[in-house]
Motif scaffolding. Structure first.
Motif, short mmCIF file in Angstrom:
data_model
loop_
_atom_site.label_atom_id
_atom_site.label_comp_id
_atom_site.label_asym_id
_atom_site.label_seq_id
_atom_site.Cartn_x
_atom_site.Cartn_y
_atom_site.Cartn_z
N ALA A 80 75.30 -9.61 -21.65
CA ALA A 80 76.47 -9.43 -21.77
C ALA A 80 77.27 -8.02 -22.03
CB ALA A 80 77.03 -10.40 -22.81
N GLU A 81 78.57 -8.07 -21.70
CA GLU A 81 79.04 -6.86 -22.02
C GLU A 81 79.22 -6.34 -23.50
OE1 GLU A 81 83.61 -4.88 -21.10
OE2 GLU A 81 83.05 -6.85 -20.06
N PHE A 82 79.54 -7.44 -24.33
CA PHE A 82 79.59 -7.47 -25.71
C PHE A 82 79.08 -8.50 -26.34
CE2 PHE A 82 83.72 -9.08 -24.09
CZ PHE A 82 83.77 -9.91 -24.84
N THR A 83 78.73 -8.52 -27.48
CA THR A 83 78.08 -9.45 -28.44
C THR A 83 79.02 -9.79 -29.86
OG1 THR A 83 76.03 -8.92 -27.58
CG2 THR A 83 75.88 -9.99 -29.48
N ILE A 84 78.91 -11.03 -29.77
CA ILE A 84 79.78 -11.39 -31.07
C ILE A 84 78.47 -11.86 -32.05
CG2 ILE A 84 81.26 -13.22 -32.35
CD1 ILE A 84 82.52 -13.32 -29.62
N VAL A 85 78.62 -11.50 -33.29
CA VAL A 85 77.65 -11.86 -34.15
C VAL A 85 78.08 -12.64 -35.44
CG1 VAL A 85 75.64 -10.87 -35.74
CG2 VAL A 85 76.28 -9.55 -33.69
N ALA A 86 77.55 -13.84 -35.43
CA ALA A 86 78.24 -14.76 -36.60
C ALA A 86 77.19 -15.52 -37.31
CB ALA A 86 78.95 -15.89 -35.95
N TRP A 87 77.21 -16.11 -38.43
CA TRP A 87 76.17 -16.88 -39.16
C TRP A 87 77.04 -18.03 -39.85
CZ3 TRP A 87 76.98 -18.02 -44.47
CH2 TRP A 87 77.98 -17.04 -45.26
N GLY A 88 76.18 -19.07 -40.10
CA GLY A 88 76.49 -20.40 -40.42
C GLY A 88 77.56 -20.97 -39.54
N SER A 89 78.72 -21.33 -40.16
CA SER A 89 79.83 -22.29 -39.43
C SER A 89 80.68 -21.41 -38.51
CB SER A 89 80.84 -22.84 -40.52
OG SER A 89 81.41 -21.98 -40.98
N MET A 90 80.55 -19.97 -38.71
CA MET A 90 81.51 -19.18 -37.76
C MET A 90 81.14 -19.44 -36.28
SD MET A 90 84.12 -18.43 -38.87
CE MET A 90 84.03 -20.06 -39.80
N LYS A 91 79.72 -19.89 -36.19
CA LYS A 91 79.29 -20.26 -34.73
C LYS A 91 80.19 -20.96 -33.90
CE LYS A 91 75.60 -22.93 -32.60
NZ LYS A 91 74.39 -23.76 -32.78
N LEU A 92 80.99 -21.89 -34.41
CA LEU A 92 81.72 -23.06 -33.85
C LEU A 92 82.90 -22.24 -33.43
CD1 LEU A 92 81.48 -25.64 -36.67
CD2 LEU A 92 80.38 -25.79 -34.62
N PRO A 93 83.97 -21.52 -33.87
CA PRO A 93 84.80 -20.79 -33.21
C PRO A 93 84.21 -19.83 -32.27
CG PRO A 93 84.97 -20.09 -35.53
CD PRO A 93 84.01 -21.27 -35.54
N ALA A 94 83.03 -19.11 -32.51
CA ALA A 94 82.65 -17.89 -31.73
C ALA A 94 82.15 -18.73 -30.31
CB ALA A 94 81.45 -17.45 -32.40
N LEU A 95 81.57 -19.85 -30.28
CA LEU A 95 81.26 -20.50 -29.35
C LEU A 95 82.48 -20.82 -28.43
CD1 LEU A 95 78.38 -23.19 -30.00
CD2 LEU A 95 78.14 -20.84 -28.75
N GLU A 96 83.35 -21.33 -29.02
CA GLU A 96 84.60 -21.82 -28.13
C GLU A 96 85.33 -20.44 -27.62
OE1 GLU A 96 86.42 -25.24 -29.50
OE2 GLU A 96 88.57 -24.68 -28.26
N ALA A 97 85.19 -19.22 -28.46
CA ALA A 97 85.98 -17.89 -28.04
C ALA A 97 85.06 -17.70 -26.53
CB ALA A 97 85.82 -17.02 -29.07
N LEU A 98 83.48 -17.89 -26.90
CA LEU A 98 82.93 -17.54 -25.48
C LEU A 98 83.51 -18.32 -24.36
CD1 LEU A 98 79.03 -17.41 -26.51
CD2 LEU A 98 80.77 -15.65 -26.12
N HIS A 99 83.67 -19.50 -24.56
CA HIS A 99 84.16 -20.46 -23.46
C HIS A 99 85.45 -19.63 -22.86
CE1 HIS A 99 83.04 -24.29 -22.10
NE2 HIS A 99 84.34 -24.51 -21.71
N ARG A 100 86.20 -19.30 -23.71
CA ARG A 100 87.49 -18.86 -23.20
C ARG A 100 87.17 -17.24 -22.24
NH1 ARG A 100 92.62 -18.83 -25.03
NH2 ARG A 100 92.81 -17.63 -23.01
#
Ligand SMILES: Cc1ncc(C[n+]2csc(CCOP(=O)(O)OP(=O)(O)O)c2C)c(N)n1
Ligand SMILES: [Mg+2]
Lengths: 600, 289
Positions: A470-490
């Motif tokens: 990927a061009e950029f990477t979001i890094v998260a732990w625990g529950s922040m996986k959830l909004p991060a995944l949805e952001a990926l979707h966007r």
């Protein structure tokens, strides 16, 4: 298909129940559902809202907009009117005078004569939520029969009469809305295969039960209490002993005492209760007694904001207690991980004879999530428990703390002949007898620490979601996986290539494994639901890795997918240059604690 | 082969001050366990921190030396986890009536079947002589240089009022008598407290062996009926009411009541530790569908 409901009412009106039942109507139709409650730390007086997101393509984060607003009191109209999208609908109790609010012209409005509908249906006030759910389903043209099925299952054991009345109430709400307006959408079940709709804490509890939990001791504290409630409800069915103790000091000592005796035992609390458990963390560490703690974070420090979310306690989990000793800190990121990592935490505690801490938070623990089912492929590993031993010579003890290569020593359970030993909070020799010998002290410290090397072998590398390059990477732990995944979707919708690196195992950390994943990332943006970037600090300290950008949110709400999407999009536009730290504030600045503040 | 008192010995030397009341106390405990024919591996001695806490190191059974004041929660869980075990909790007066008093108050309401021995030397021994919750009014210690001005805690009175079902007091200077009290406590089904006058020869120069010998008498010699709650409550206050001229020892109070464990059907007839770990969750899942 994506659809969002909000149900708003005064505290105590039961929006949690209404939300859960509405959510179930959709998991029964094969949809993915997220149920996200927000409520102040009040039993009566404040405002409660429950957001239900429905999708045929996965859904994992609350959002700022909704399609259907079910407003059960005036406050609800005030708080959520701006969230309703054009083409959406507000269904409100007819007693509410909405004329004082400016409502969008492209929004459908239906006044529900709740009392009259109940009366006509021969239903009681307690069945009001059936009317409301019926009304909400009519607004999107969803088959009412599915809801009727839910009601049958829910109230079946209370008798046919109750079921009948509930169904009549549901029909009344449904028919009324149908008679007043055209549905804003037509939503039909996508599959006959039902999903489950489970709360995060329930999944932690279920995973623990599957993982062999036999004993749980706790003192009530939001947002950890529902683990205790669920286990209590199930204790006789699954032969578990659940104990409400006098305080968290006792709870943690009970869990340690039970583990020492040989049953898998855990405790659970939030930060304030964990503060009281710190002394016993050290007891477990030094006596090498397995123990598992569910630490469900809320806004801290101190009493903080009891019913809102934060990821502010991992440094605390990592450092609680004096002295040095190994512990394992694990943070599930979604409902399935709640289940499997809960069981895994029990295994790690037993196998390495250390404390394991499962870190969740209000958002993950009190929200409801759909799942197709949990991965029950759990192998219970009790480590080096011994139950058969040769006779000991008279007046001698078993070498419970024998110096071993992997640092783990055989652990006899009380009742086992030949295994006599004393577990102790003092530094000790190989039999557990207190010692102040320099060489033995060093040897025992080294023994305990040497477990880390073996534990790390069991711990997987952080997981990558999305494009590998990927061009950029979001890094998260625990529950922040959830909004991060949805952001990926966007991002994906916009054909932007992004990925997520998600940590569930927070400590100990393996530099090679972490770098094998993060080393390849081009631009990195770490998101944490706290104000100092606690995990970013841990990564720097333990694996010498730093994100390019640190996005922090600590308002009491989780990150919303939109916030991540927008902030990262800005960074992308700026060529990933700019201030390293980004602090996010919610768009709607409202509070539910003091509706009086708004003249309500 | 029947167990003997010697089986409960350990090789290590018991390092209490010469003359410490703990010697008499541990002898009484070992004797009680031997008399009752307890298998060493079926006994768990849970202690706290203090001179008293060393007991778990000096007796050859299973042991757990927990933290200061945390004897009772650990012991409670040991019992709940394995009801086949004989559980003895032990701690000092500071441990149980000071830092850990919340556990003491609540364990009495629960009536777990375990025995609690309090080494009551009316002083903080291990930390070299500070006042404890049971230090007598006027006693000078490092933390009460002008004498104690707080009313001493009365464990016997609190235990009878708090719901303990076996309440006794012994004297380490009378180990044979103490042994019988401990035997009764272990055999009692429910929570038993034996508060033990345990002279601290180094830091408590007031409550010495002589001091106790002049004052103690045995309740049973005076025809006290332990089932008589009113009489027990009166006896519990006799020491303070007579300005410590008379300090009764023996069994103050005894009552039969179901234990906490009795009320848990999930462990009736089978200790928790013996339950299998294979669980079928399919019925539980149905509630979520
Ligand atoms: C949390 C904590 N606070 C303080 C101490 C220090 N400390 C150890 S033993 C003790 C008091 C001992 O008195 P007591 O319980 O009466 O036992 P004794 O030594 O008299 O048998 C104290 C204050 C400790 N170990 N832990
Ligand atoms: Mg003392």
């Amino acid at each position: 298909m994506k659809l969002t409901f909000r149900i708003g009412a005064q505290a105590g009106a039961g929006v949690m129940v209404t939300g859960r039942v509405l959510g179930r109507c959709f998991t029964r139709g094969g949809y993915s559902v997220l149920g996200y409650p927000e409520y102040p730390s009040l039993v009566r007086g404040g405002h409660n809202v429950f957001q239900i997101r429905v999708s045929d393509n996965g859904v994992s984060s609350p959002i700022t907009k909704c399609d259907v607003l079910l407003a059960l009191n005036k406050d609800a109209v005030f708080y959520h009117k701006d969230a309703v999208v054009d083409g959406g609908i507000i269904i409100y109790d007819e007693k509410i005078d909405i004329s004082e609010f400016k409502l969008g012209k492209k929004i459908e409005k239906v006044a529900l004569p709740l009392e009259k509908l109940l009366k006509d249906a021969g239903a009681t006030q307690r069945m009001a939520n059936a009317v409301q759910i019926g009304a909400a389903l009519a607004a999107i043209d969803y088959p009412i029969e599915i809801f009727e099925g839910v009601l049958k299952d829910e109230f079946g054991r209370k008798g046919e009469e109750i079921v009948k009345k509930n169904i009549a109430a549901a029909r009344a709400g449904y028919d009324f809305v149908k008679s007043k307006t055209k549905p804003i959408k037509s939503v039909k079940p996508v599959s006959k295969k039902r999903k489950m709709l489970v709360g995060g804490n329930e999944a932690l509890a279920l995973g623990a039960i599957k993982g062999g939990l036999k004993f749980y001791a706790a003192y009530p504290m939001t947002p950890a209490s529902s683990i205790l409630h669920y286990l209590f409800a199930k204790e006789r069915e699954f032969n578990i002993v659940v104990k409400q103790t006098e305080d968290e000091i006792a709870a943690m000592h009970y869990a340690i005492g039970a583990n020492y005796t040989g049953v898998r035992a855990a405790t659970g609390t939030s930060g304030g209760g964990f503060a009281l458990m710190t002394e016993a963390m050290g007891l477990a560490g030094l006596s090498e007694t397995p123990v598992t703690v569910f630490l469900v974070q809320r806004v801290g420090p101190s009493t903080g904001i009891p019913t809102w979310t934060e990821q502010g306690d991992i440094r605390f989990a990592l450092h609680a207690s004096q002295g040095d000793f190994l512990r394992c800190v694990i943070a599930p990121g979604d409902i399935n991980e709640c289940f499997s990592l809960s069981a895994e935490a029990l295994n790690i505690a037993d196998k390495y004879q250390i404390p394991s801490i499962v870190v969740s938070d209000k958002f993950l623990s009190e929200s409801l999530f759909s799942t197709e089912g949990f991965d029950e492929n759990i192998k219970i590993d009790r480590g080096k428990i011994v139950t058969k031993l040769p006779k000991l010579p008279p007046n001698t003890r078993f070498e419970r703390y024998k110096l071993t290569k992997d640092g783990v020593s055989p652990r006899p359970l009380p009742g086992t002949p030949g295994g006599l030993y004393v577990a102790t909070s003092y530094e000790h020799d190989e039999t557990g007898f207190s010692t102040e010998s320099f060489s033995m002290r060093k040897a025992q410290v080294d023994k305990r620490a040497s477990k880390q090397e073996y534990l790390l072998k069991d711990i997987p590398a952080p997981k990558v979601y999305g494009d590998k390059n990927a061009e950029f990477t979001i890094v998260a732990w625990g529950s922040m996986k959830l909004p991060a995944l949805e952001a990926l979707h966007r991002f994906k919708q916009d054909k932007i290539s992004a990925n997520l690196v998600h940590f569930t195992y927070l400590y100990p950390l393996d530099e090679k494994k972490v770098k094998s994943v993060l080393g390849k990332a081009k631009h990195t943006i770490m998101i944490e639901n706290n104000s100092t970037g606690q995990f970013a600090g841990m990564l720097k300290q333990y694996v010498n890795w730093e994100p390019d950008f640190l996005m922090l949110k600590y308002t009491g709400r989780p990150f919303y997918a939109e916030e991540i999407f927008e902030e990262v999009s800005k960074l992308k536009k700026a060529g990933f240059k700019g201030k390293k730290e980004i602090r996010v504030l919610d768009k709607e600045d409202l509070e539910y604690y003091n509706p009086q503040r708004y003249g309500l | 082969m029947a167990v003997t008192i010697k089986d409960f010995d350990v090789k290590e030397k018991m390092q209490w001050c010469p003359g410490c009341g703990n010697f008499g106390l541990i002898t009484a405990l070992k004797g009680a366990l031997a008399d009752l024919g307890k298998d060493q591996s079926e006994v768990v001695v849970v202690t706290g921190i203090g001179c008293s806490g060393k007991t778990s190191h000096y007796i050859n059974t299973y042991g757990f030396e927990s933290l200061h004041g945390r004897t009772l929660p650990v012991a409670s869980a040991v019992k709940l986890a394995n009801t086949d075990l004989t559980v003895i909790a032990e701690g000092g007066d500071g441990d149980g009536y000071g830092i850990g008093i919340q556990h003491f108050i609540h364990i009495m309401r629960r009536n777990y079947d375990l025995t609690y021995l309090v080494h009551n030397n009316e002083i903080y021994g291990l930390t070299t002589g500070q006042a404890s919750p049971t230090s007598l009014l006027g006693m000078k210690t490092k933390t009460t240089p002008w004498g104690v001005i707080e009313t001493p805690f009365n464990p016997i009175l609190s235990a009878i009022n708090g719901g303990a079902t076996y309440v006794a007091r012994g004297f380490a200077g009378e180990p044979a008598h103490l042994k019988e009290l401990i035997k009764g406590a272990i055999e009692h089904k429910g929570f038993s407290l034996v508060d033990i006058f345990q002279p601290c020869v180094t830091f408590n120069k007031l409550n010495t062996y002589e001091w106790f010998r002049e004052r103690v008498y045995k309740l049973e010699d005076m025809g006290h009926k332990p089932t008589d709650k009113k009489a027990a409550l009166e006896k519990a206050e006799e020491d303070t009411k007579t300005d410590y001229k008379k300090c009764p020892i023996g069994l103050f109070y005894k009552e039969e009541k179901p234990t906490y464990e009795d009320l848990l059907p999930q462990i009736k007839g089978k200790p928790l530790v013996k339950h299998g770990l294979k669980i079928d969750l399919s019925k539980a899942y149905e509630e979520f569908m």
